[in-house]
Design a protein around this motif. Structure first.
Motif, short mmCIF file in Angstrom:
data_model
loop_
_atom_site.label_atom_id
_atom_site.label_comp_id
_atom_site.label_asym_id
_atom_site.label_seq_id
_atom_site.Cartn_x
_atom_site.Cartn_y
_atom_site.Cartn_z
N ALA A 66 0.87 -1.18 0.00
CA ALA A 66 0.00 0.00 0.00
C ALA A 66 0.90 1.23 0.00
CB ALA A 66 -0.91 0.00 1.22
N ARG A 67 0.50 2.24 -0.74
CA ARG A 67 1.34 3.43 -0.90
C ARG A 67 0.57 4.68 -0.49
NH1 ARG A 67 5.63 2.34 -4.54
NH2 ARG A 67 5.54 0.20 -5.31
N GLY A 68 1.31 5.65 -0.01
CA GLY A 68 0.71 6.93 0.33
C GLY A 68 1.77 8.02 0.38
N GLU A 69 1.33 9.27 0.42
CA GLU A 69 2.22 10.41 0.53
C GLU A 69 1.78 11.28 1.70
OE1 GLU A 69 2.51 12.67 -3.03
OE2 GLU A 69 2.96 10.92 -4.29
N VAL A 70 2.76 11.95 2.30
CA VAL A 70 2.47 12.85 3.41
C VAL A 70 3.12 14.21 3.10
CG1 VAL A 70 2.61 13.26 5.88
CG2 VAL A 70 2.50 10.91 5.01
N PRO A 71 2.35 15.24 2.76
CA PRO A 71 2.93 16.58 2.58
C PRO A 71 3.50 17.08 3.92
CG PRO A 71 0.71 16.44 1.67
CD PRO A 71 0.91 15.21 2.48
N LEU A 72 4.61 17.80 3.85
CA LEU A 72 5.30 18.22 5.06
C LEU A 72 5.31 19.74 5.19
CD1 LEU A 72 8.43 15.87 4.90
CD2 LEU A 72 6.28 15.48 6.10
N ARG A 73 5.26 20.18 6.43
CA ARG A 73 5.43 21.61 6.72
C ARG A 73 6.89 21.90 7.02
NH1 ARG A 73 1.08 23.34 11.16
NH2 ARG A 73 2.81 22.56 12.41
N SER A 74 7.59 20.99 7.68
CA SER A 74 9.01 21.17 7.98
C SER A 74 9.84 20.44 6.93
CB SER A 74 9.32 20.65 9.39
OG SER A 74 8.92 19.31 9.53
#
Length: 768
Positions: free
Chosen positions: A687-695
């Protein structure tokens, strides 16, 4: 404590600012950058200093003499041949004696607390202590991985985004012991980051990483130079600014502080200066002119002209109502005519001129003009034919590649690709090289030509409508290493590239037979046995040059190939220019790329290979396969040159045509179906996913390593075992985000594991 300043750099990325002077002599706020380093050392009580020199050493020795004007004592050591950072310091050991000493670069801008660093080193008595700082964009630096106590775990020189798992970078400021330097060979090119420190770690010697809260800026390019000047004016870095900080403007001048003004500077009434403007000795700003966030080193700006975010060297002139954009650099004596425009990022070499009313949109340098082409993290140059990808740019690229002797060339997809390829060939010949233009019709075939002829470099151009993609391959048919690509980028930016006299001009030769040769060798090398194969039926979709090559190779193996799609027989497709195999079994079910990789690994071990090399992202199921055969899986990035060498020898793991032949060789040998072979692999789902980052990406990756005991750096990305499942995290290259790939026995568990780590990454991002 004594110190060594490394001051031998040429500063090629700072050109034209550094033309004719060594990088440490670059003027910054009234003195050379090296002078600011001497000020820093003196403030921390270090006054007995060795200076290593190589490029134009007289420029340094003539200016600084014995160092008395700066309150220090200087001893010079000149390198006749390049010795690297550690090799240069080795020459100074008689001067340094047996005591610990400080090493610092002479071309960086910093105000680090050297007293604290030295005190920490003395309290720990480790082999070496390294000053580190954080960078959210660390690709231009050397990464240093440390544990929670500051102990150094490893190094990565000039990483790609997939290798970034920390924000801590090496500043080149060290405190070293004599026992560390005893490992450095005499009169040999040897570096601290690439050679000595990894050797110390391998011997079990402790290295300490000290994260500094002070300012440090590697003055690697013109943007960093401008940033350093602005940061000094705004107080982010503490430098001795002398009497140049201007607070009271001359009559009629609009001053927007902070600004620094040298001697003999003329500011005409009605001019606007600042903020963050540095006007060196002898500069002139006429009525109505605007100079903002720029450095003038004895240059003139005419009536009504605008200079924003630019560097103007001595004698440069911007005439009436002209405009110079951000990132532009004018070399000594360069001129911009009245009402002319210099576009952002353009560089004019000394003496070059933009005519009145003209517009400079590309750099004017002595070796030609070329745009700032940049490789993607995957190793490709992309752009629009006629815009970023022009004949002039290809001439420049070819001239740089031609210095390697022989260069492979190939193109496909349209007349634009052919035009660019021929222009690159002319550049190769102009540099005295030999261009071998092949009839390969896809990138993987072009890479094979380079491998077959063992060419130092091969260029393949693939056109798609108005766009084109350029790929460079090394002698093994694999993408050119990132370090080599960086050198080419820099040479393009600086306008470098050889030109030889008429009697030494090279040739452009044609190589034919690539299409059949590629297919024949894939069929021959991918066979598992000399036993005749059963005639295997297989489908290959219509369309695409890579699929033409795949069909030809499978036919050469004796397969019965039909073109199209449907059920009843396996379907194989060569995608991504021939570098990714897609497959569907006899029932029409897709076999995921990661399963195909595990399947190919199974074939390798069943064939008695004993070892396989796989990418860092490859499923852990491949390790399960290896364990069943008492074999081993090496990971690229984690297992060094041993993994790279093995990877090169297994083309079916990275070339779709070879992979398709390898699978069909197995099916033809055993008579089994692709669906049966797929069932023989360990069952797993991803399973794949992405996490946008603030830092920063490196900061979050480092937080994952520090907070999760199961997480391990893979060289490229981080892996963590969770029960029977695995998670792989890697930074995205084009945006501030992390990719999460979870692997488990079934799709539901993989999805749960992926979601769990996505939440964990978000929490760490918020905390940091």
């Amino acid at each position: 404590m004594k110190a060594v300043i490394l001051a031998g750099g040429e500063g090629s990325r700072l050109r034209p600012l550094t033309l004719g002077r060594p990088k440490p002599m670059t003027p910054l706020l009234g003195k050379p950058v090296l002078g600011h380093i001497l000020d820093l050392l003196r403030r921390h009580g270090v006054k007995d200093i060795a200076v290593t020199l190589r490029y134009l050493p007289g420029a340094v020795t003539d200016f600084f003499g014995d160092g008395a004007d700066y309150g220090v004592k200087l001893t010079y050591f000149v390198e006749d041949t390049p010795l690297g950072t550690a090799g240069g310091v080795k020459k100074c050991m008689d001067f340094l004696g047996d005591e610990d000493f400080l090493v610092i670069s002479g071309d960086a801008v910093c105000d680090l607390d050297l007293t604290e660093l030295c005190a920490l080193h003395q309290s720990r008595r480790w082999a070496a202590s390294l000053a580190l700082c954080r960078r959210e964009e660390p690709l231009e630096y050397g990464l240093v991985r440390v544990d929670g106590e500051g102990r150094v775990l490893g190094f990565v020189e000039k990483p790609g985004w997939s290798q970034v798992d920390t924000e801590l970078v090496n500043t080149g400021v060290y405190v070293l012991t004599r026992r560390a330097m005893d490992l450095v060979p005499e009169d040999t090119e040897y570096d601290f980051g690439k050679d000595l420190f990894p050797q110390l770690l391998a011997k079990g010697e402790p290295l300490y990483g000290w994260e500094s809260e002070g300012y440090w800026q590697d003055m690697g390019d013109c943007k960093a130079y401008l940033d350093s000047a602005a940061d000094a004016l705004t107080g982010k870095v503490k430098l001795d600014l002398g009497r140049g900080l201007l607070t009271t403007p001359p009559a009629g001048v609009e001053l927007r502080p902070p600004c620094w003004v040298g001697e003999r500077v003329w500011l005409a009434p009605g001019s606007i200066v600042g903020p963050c403007a540095v006007l060196g000795d002898g500069s002139t700003v006429e009525t109505g002119a605007v100079v903002e966030r720029s450095v003038l080193l004895g240059a003139s700006v005419g009536e009504g002209a605008e200079v924003t975010g630019a560097i103007l060297c001595k004698g440069a002139a911007v005439h009436r109502r002209a405009m110079v954009g951000p990132g532009a650099v004018l070399g000594e004596g360069a001129a911009v005519g009245a009402e002319a425009i210099v576009a952002p990022g353009v560089k004019l070499w000394p003496g070059r001129r933009v005519p009145e009313g003209g517009k400079a949109t590309s750099s004017l340098v002595t070796a030609g003009s070329a745009g700032a082409l940049k490789f993607s993290d995957g190793g490709a140059l992309r752009g629009t034919v006629g815009e970023e990808l022009t004949p002039e740019a290809m001439l420049a690229l070819g001239a740089i590649l031609g210095e390697r002797g022989q260069v492979g060339l190939g193109w496909a997809g349209g007349d634009g690709a052919g035009m660019l390829g021929r222009a690159a060939g002319c550049g190769v010949a102009a540099a005295g090289g030999r261009a071998l233009a092949s009839d390969a019709l896809c990138p993987s075939a072009g890479a094979w030509v380079g491998r077959y002829y063992q060419l130092p470099v091969t260029l393949f151009i693939q056109q798609d409508s108005d766009a084109a993609e350029l790929r460079l391959f090394g002698p093994w048919g694999l993408p050119l290493p990132r370090g080599e690509r960086r050198k080419i980028e820099g040479a393009l930016l600086r306008g470098e590239g050889s030109r030889v006299p008429a009697g030494r001009v090279g040739t452009i030769d044609t190589v034919t037979g690539a299409r059949s040769g590629y297919a024949q060798e894939a069929a021959r090398l991918s066979r598992l046995s000399s036993i005749p194969l059963r005639p295997t039926r297989v489908q290959v979709p219509k369309g695409g040059a890579a699929n033409e090559a795949l069909a030809a190779a499978l036919t050469a193996m004796g397969c019965r190939v039909s073109r199209g799609e449907g059920r009843g027989q396996p379907t194989l497709s060569a995608d991504l220019g021939g570098f990714r195999l897609s497959a569907w079994d006899e029932e029409g079910r897709a076999v995921a790329p990661e399963r195909l990789l595990v399947l190919l690994t199974l074939i390798e071990f069943e064939n008695g290979g004993g070892r396989a090399a796989l990418p860092a992202w490859a499923p852990a199921a491949a390790d399960t396969v290896a364990a069943a055969f008492h074999g081993a899986v090496l990971r690229l990035g984690r297992d060094g040159e041993e993994a790279e060498e093995l990877w090169r020898s297994l083309p079916w793991l990275w070339d779709a045509v070879f992979a398709g032949c390898r699978i069909c060789a197995r099916l033809g040998l055993t008579g089994e179906r692709l669906a049966d072979l797929d069932q023989a692999c360990p069952r797993f789902a991803t399973a794949r996913g992405e996490v946008p980052l603030r830092s920063g990406r490196g900061r979050v990756m480092g937080a994952v390593l520090n907070s999760d005991p199961a997480a391990r750096s893979q060289g490229e990305g981080v892996r963590a075992q969770v029960g029977e499942g695995w998670v792989y995290l890697v930074p995205m290259s084009r945006r501030s985000a992390l990719r999460v790939v979870a692997e488990a026995a079934d799709a539901e568990t993989a999805a749960e594991l992926c979601d769990f780590y996505r939440r964990k990454v978000r929490e760490l991002d918020q905390e940091n």
